[in-house]
Scaffold this motif. Sequence first.
Motif, PDB file in Angstrom:
ATOM      1  N   ALA A 154       3.904  14.760   9.841  1.00 11.29           N
ATOM      2  CA  ALA A 154       3.204  15.907  10.420  1.00 11.29           C
ATOM      3  C   ALA A 154       2.299  15.517  11.592  1.00 11.29           C
ATOM      4  CB  ALA A 154       2.387  16.605   9.330  1.00 11.29           C
ATOM      5  N   GLU A 155       1.571  14.388  11.462  1.00 11.54           N
ATOM      6  CA  GLU A 155       0.606  14.019  12.493  1.00 11.54           C
ATOM      7  C   GLU A 155       1.219  13.156  13.599  1.00 11.54           C
ATOM      8  OE1 GLU A 155      -3.104  12.476  11.183  1.00 11.54           O
ATOM      9  OE2 GLU A 155      -3.151  13.714   9.362  1.00 11.54           O
ATOM     10  N   LEU A 156       2.065  12.205  13.195  1.00 13.20           N
ATOM     11  CA  LEU A 156       2.600  11.274  14.182  1.00 13.20           C
ATOM     12  C   LEU A 156       4.000  11.642  14.648  1.00 13.20           C
ATOM     13  CD1 LEU A 156       1.356   7.921  12.589  1.00 13.20           C
ATOM     14  CD2 LEU A 156       0.311   9.243  14.428  1.00 13.20           C
ATOM     15  N   GLY A 157       4.607  12.607  13.979  1.00 11.72           N
ATOM     16  CA  GLY A 157       5.914  13.077  14.416  1.00 11.72           C
ATOM     17  C   GLY A 157       7.026  12.070  14.238  1.00 11.72           C
ATOM     18  N   ILE A 158       6.915  11.237  13.223  1.00  7.89           N
ATOM     19  CA  ILE A 158       7.968  10.250  12.959  1.00  7.89           C
ATOM     20  C   ILE A 158       9.005  10.906  12.053  1.00  7.89           C
ATOM     21  CG2 ILE A 158       8.493   7.952  12.070  1.00  7.89           C
ATOM     22  CD1 ILE A 158       5.509   7.291  12.382  1.00  7.89           C
ATOM     23  N   PRO A 159      10.219  11.037  12.489  1.00 12.61           N
ATOM     24  CA  PRO A 159      11.231  11.692  11.656  1.00 12.61           C
ATOM     25  C   PRO A 159      11.571  10.832  10.433  1.00 12.61           C
ATOM     26  CG  PRO A 159      12.262  10.736  13.581  1.00 12.61           C
ATOM     27  CD  PRO A 159      10.783  10.583  13.777  1.00 12.61           C
ATOM     28  N   PRO A 160      11.833  11.478   9.300  1.00  9.69           N
ATOM     29  CA  PRO A 160      12.238  10.722   8.103  1.00  9.69           C
ATOM     30  C   PRO A 160      13.482   9.893   8.395  1.00  9.69           C
ATOM     31  CG  PRO A 160      11.744  13.002   7.547  1.00  9.69           C
ATOM     32  CD  PRO A 160      11.769  12.929   9.052  1.00  9.69           C
ATOM     33  N   GLU A 206       8.724   1.379  17.579  1.00 14.51           N
ATOM     34  CA  GLU A 206       8.585   2.151  18.812  1.00 14.51           C
ATOM     35  C   GLU A 206       9.440   3.406  18.699  1.00 14.51           C
ATOM     36  OE1 GLU A 206       9.257   1.779  23.665  1.00 14.51           O
ATOM     37  OE2 GLU A 206       9.384  -0.004  22.366  1.00 14.51           O
ATOM     38  N   LEU A 207       8.816   4.552  18.950  1.00 11.76           N
ATOM     39  CA  LEU A 207       9.522   5.824  18.857  1.00 11.76           C
ATOM     40  C   LEU A 207      10.314   6.105  20.133  1.00 11.76           C
ATOM     41  CD1 LEU A 207       6.671   7.962  17.237  1.00 11.76           C
ATOM     42  CD2 LEU A 207       8.539   6.751  16.094  1.00 11.76           C
ATOM     43  N   ASP A 208      11.172   7.107  20.075  1.00 12.76           N
ATOM     44  CA  ASP A 208      12.026   7.447  21.224  1.00 12.76           C
ATOM     45  C   ASP A 208      11.211   7.827  22.453  1.00 12.76           C
ATOM     46  OD1 ASP A 208      14.235   6.957  19.681  1.00 12.76           O
ATOM     47  OD2 ASP A 208      14.586   9.070  19.171  1.00 12.76           O
ATOM     48  N   ASP A 209      10.005   8.375  22.223  1.00 16.26           N
ATOM     49  CA  ASP A 209       9.183   8.783  23.363  1.00 16.26           C
ATOM     50  C   ASP A 209       8.314   7.644  23.890  1.00 16.26           C
ATOM     51  OD1 ASP A 209       7.268   8.518  21.413  1.00 16.26           O
ATOM     52  OD2 ASP A 209       6.740  10.644  21.330  1.00 16.26           O
ATOM     53  N   GLY A 210       8.498   6.432  23.348  1.00 15.23           N
ATOM     54  CA  GLY A 210       7.768   5.277  23.849  1.00 15.23           C
ATOM     55  C   GLY A 210       6.507   4.940  23.088  1.00 15.23           C
ATOM     56  N   GLY A 260       0.827  -1.204   0.000  1.00 11.14           N
ATOM     57  CA  GLY A 260       0.000   0.000   0.000  1.00 11.14           C
ATOM     58  C   GLY A 260       0.860   1.252   0.000  1.00 11.14           C
ATOM     59  N   ARG A 261       0.250   2.386  -0.307  1.00  8.26           N
ATOM     60  CA  ARG A 261       0.994   3.647  -0.332  1.00  8.26           C
ATOM     61  C   ARG A 261       1.365   4.088   1.090  1.00  8.26           C
ATOM     62  NH1 ARG A 261      -2.673   4.830  -4.519  1.00  8.26           N
ATOM     63  NH2 ARG A 261      -1.635   5.158  -6.524  1.00  8.26           N
ATOM     64  N   PHE A 262       2.555   4.607   1.215  1.00 10.59           N
ATOM     65  CA  PHE A 262       3.028   5.129   2.504  1.00 10.59           C
ATOM     66  C   PHE A 262       2.628   6.596   2.607  1.00 10.59           C
ATOM     67  CE2 PHE A 262       6.139   7.091   5.327  1.00 10.59           C
ATOM     68  CZ  PHE A 262       6.088   6.229   6.412  1.00 10.59           C
ATOM     69  N   ASP A 263       1.900   6.938   3.664  1.00 12.89           N
ATOM     70  CA  ASP A 263       1.430   8.304   3.878  1.00 12.89           C
ATOM     71  C   ASP A 263       2.511   9.088   4.622  1.00 12.89           C
ATOM     72  OD1 ASP A 263       0.118  10.661   4.497  1.00 12.89           O
ATOM     73  OD2 ASP A 263      -1.795   9.660   4.932  1.00 12.89           O
ATOM     74  N   ARG A 264       3.440   9.645   3.879  1.00 13.19           N
ATOM     75  CA  ARG A 264       4.567  10.358   4.476  1.00 13.19           C
ATOM     76  C   ARG A 264       4.097  11.586   5.263  1.00 13.19           C
ATOM     77  NH1 ARG A 264      10.243  10.893   3.046  1.00 13.19           N
ATOM     78  NH2 ARG A 264      11.047  12.848   3.950  1.00 13.19           N
ATOM     79  N   GLU A 265       3.097  12.279   4.722  1.00 12.19           N
ATOM     80  CA  GLU A 265       2.619  13.496   5.391  1.00 12.19           C
ATOM     81  C   GLU A 265       2.061  13.169   6.772  1.00 12.19           C
ATOM     82  OE1 GLU A 265      -0.584  17.151   4.712  1.00 12.19           O
ATOM     83  OE2 GLU A 265      -0.143  15.728   3.100  1.00 12.19           O
ATOM     84  N   LYS A 266       1.262  12.102   6.861  1.00 17.22           N
ATOM     85  CA  LYS A 266       0.702  11.720   8.158  1.00 17.22           C
ATOM     86  C   LYS A 266       1.811  11.269   9.104  1.00 17.22           C
ATOM     87  CE  LYS A 266      -2.640   8.686  10.406  1.00 17.22           C
ATOM     88  NZ  LYS A 266      -3.652   7.612  10.219  1.00 17.22           N
ATOM     89  N   ALA A 267       2.753  10.488   8.554  1.00 20.33           N
ATOM     90  CA  ALA A 267       3.835   9.984   9.397  1.00 20.33           C
ATOM     91  C   ALA A 267       4.641  11.121  10.003  1.00 20.33           C
ATOM     92  CB  ALA A 267       4.742   9.070   8.578  1.00 20.33           C
ATOM     93  N   PRO A 315      15.072   5.488   8.515  1.00 18.62           N
ATOM     94  CA  PRO A 315      14.835   4.040   8.396  1.00 18.62           C
ATOM     95  C   PRO A 315      13.471   3.595   8.902  1.00 18.62           C
ATOM     96  CG  PRO A 315      17.027   4.485   9.269  1.00 18.62           C
ATOM     97  CD  PRO A 315      16.306   5.796   9.254  1.00 18.62           C
ATOM     98  N   ALA A 316      12.880   4.345   9.837  1.00 20.22           N
ATOM     99  CA  ALA A 316      11.576   3.943  10.381  1.00 20.22           C
ATOM    100  C   ALA A 316      10.521   3.883   9.289  1.00 20.22           C
ATOM    101  CB  ALA A 316      11.146   4.911  11.480  1.00 20.22           C
ATOM    102  N   TYR A 317      10.627   4.764   8.304  1.00 20.60           N
ATOM    103  CA  TYR A 317       9.657   4.765   7.207  1.00 20.60           C
ATOM    104  C   TYR A 317       9.705   3.437   6.440  1.00 20.60           C
ATOM    105  CZ  TYR A 317       8.770   9.817   7.696  1.00 20.60           C
ATOM    106  OH  TYR A 317       8.395  11.052   8.160  1.00 20.60           O
ATOM    107  N   GLY A 318      10.908   2.988   6.155  1.00 19.86           N
ATOM    108  CA  GLY A 318      11.045   1.734   5.436  1.00 19.86           C
ATOM    109  C   GLY A 318      10.550   0.551   6.234  1.00 19.86           C
ATOM    110  N   ARG A 319      10.798   0.558   7.529  1.00 24.56           N
ATOM    111  CA  ARG A 319      10.338  -0.540   8.377  1.00 24.56           C
ATOM    112  C   ARG A 319       8.812  -0.586   8.438  1.00 24.56           C
ATOM    113  NH1 ARG A 319      13.271   0.808  13.763  1.00 24.56           N
ATOM    114  NH2 ARG A 319      11.957  -0.919  14.535  1.00 24.56           N
TER     115      ARG A 319
END
Length: 311
Positions: A163-169, A183-187, A154-161, A171-175
């Motif tokens: 802007a909304e979820l605060g996931i920095p660009p 799991e993000l740094d803030d838990g 499926g398509r990866f929603d980079r904007e949501k990742a 390796p996490a995107y690929g995973r």
Amino acid sequence: MIRVTFLGTSGAVPTVSRAPSAVHLNREGDEFLFDCGEGTQRQMMRFGTGFGLSHLFVSHLHGDHVLGIPGLVQSLDFNDREEPLAIHGPPGSKRHLTELVHAVGHDPGFPVTVREVRPGAVALDREEYEVRAFETNHRTSSVGYALVEADRKGRFDREKAEAELGIPPGPAYGRLHAGETIELDDGRVVDPEEVVGPPRPGRRVVYTGDTRPVEATVEAAENADLLVHDATFLHEAVDRARKTAHSTAREAAEVADRAEAKRLALTHLSSRYAGRAHELEREAAEAFDGEAFLPDDGEEIEVPFPDADDE
């Protein structure tokens, strides 16, 4: 990219402008040939497909579909080919196809394997796609072939990742796109479903060879991006079509319509319609809501992904 080149679109008797049956398909660099009528090797030169094919899929053993095999094999050999070639044919065809490979006592200097494939079997199994055989109805042992790609991610929603979820660009995107929970740094825990859309369908290209309309083609061509179907006659000659186990343009269109295919290529045109090809297109258009066309020899088309318009 899937590129289809129509090398031969004539019926049993070739014409000045149409050669016997042969269709070349290039999928992301994997090259296949569906049937190999007389003179196919010259058509490949003329229309620039090259000779990189790895698999030849034979629908049945009538001469206008196989008599190009000896010339093609010998030309490949004369050009110092080393890569193997696999030839697939319907039940009962192995001995005859092997004889064609070794016609006039020629033993190719590269590996050639010949195998039979039954309707419902997978002729070629790759991680990203399969070529499946399906039942057809002709006057001899015959099969059609469907190239069916696996679903894509499926398509990866980079904007949501971002802007909304605060996931920095990074390796996490690929995973996440690979289906892994992170799991993000803030838990916080992010599941892939939060940023990855549903799987997207791959492409499907279906080739019938010579056949009467059959339910197996409808099933094999369900939502096909391209259906290449026997359309030897106009419907005014339907009795002749039934007698010779071919289809009319209207019947081919009805199969495509029932299968909800997107495009229909009408092939195996009888020489009696040499100056009337447009009539087959018109007849098919009356029974099919998609795009129906009768390709000329050398015509090349690309098959886009089903969701290409959404890109």
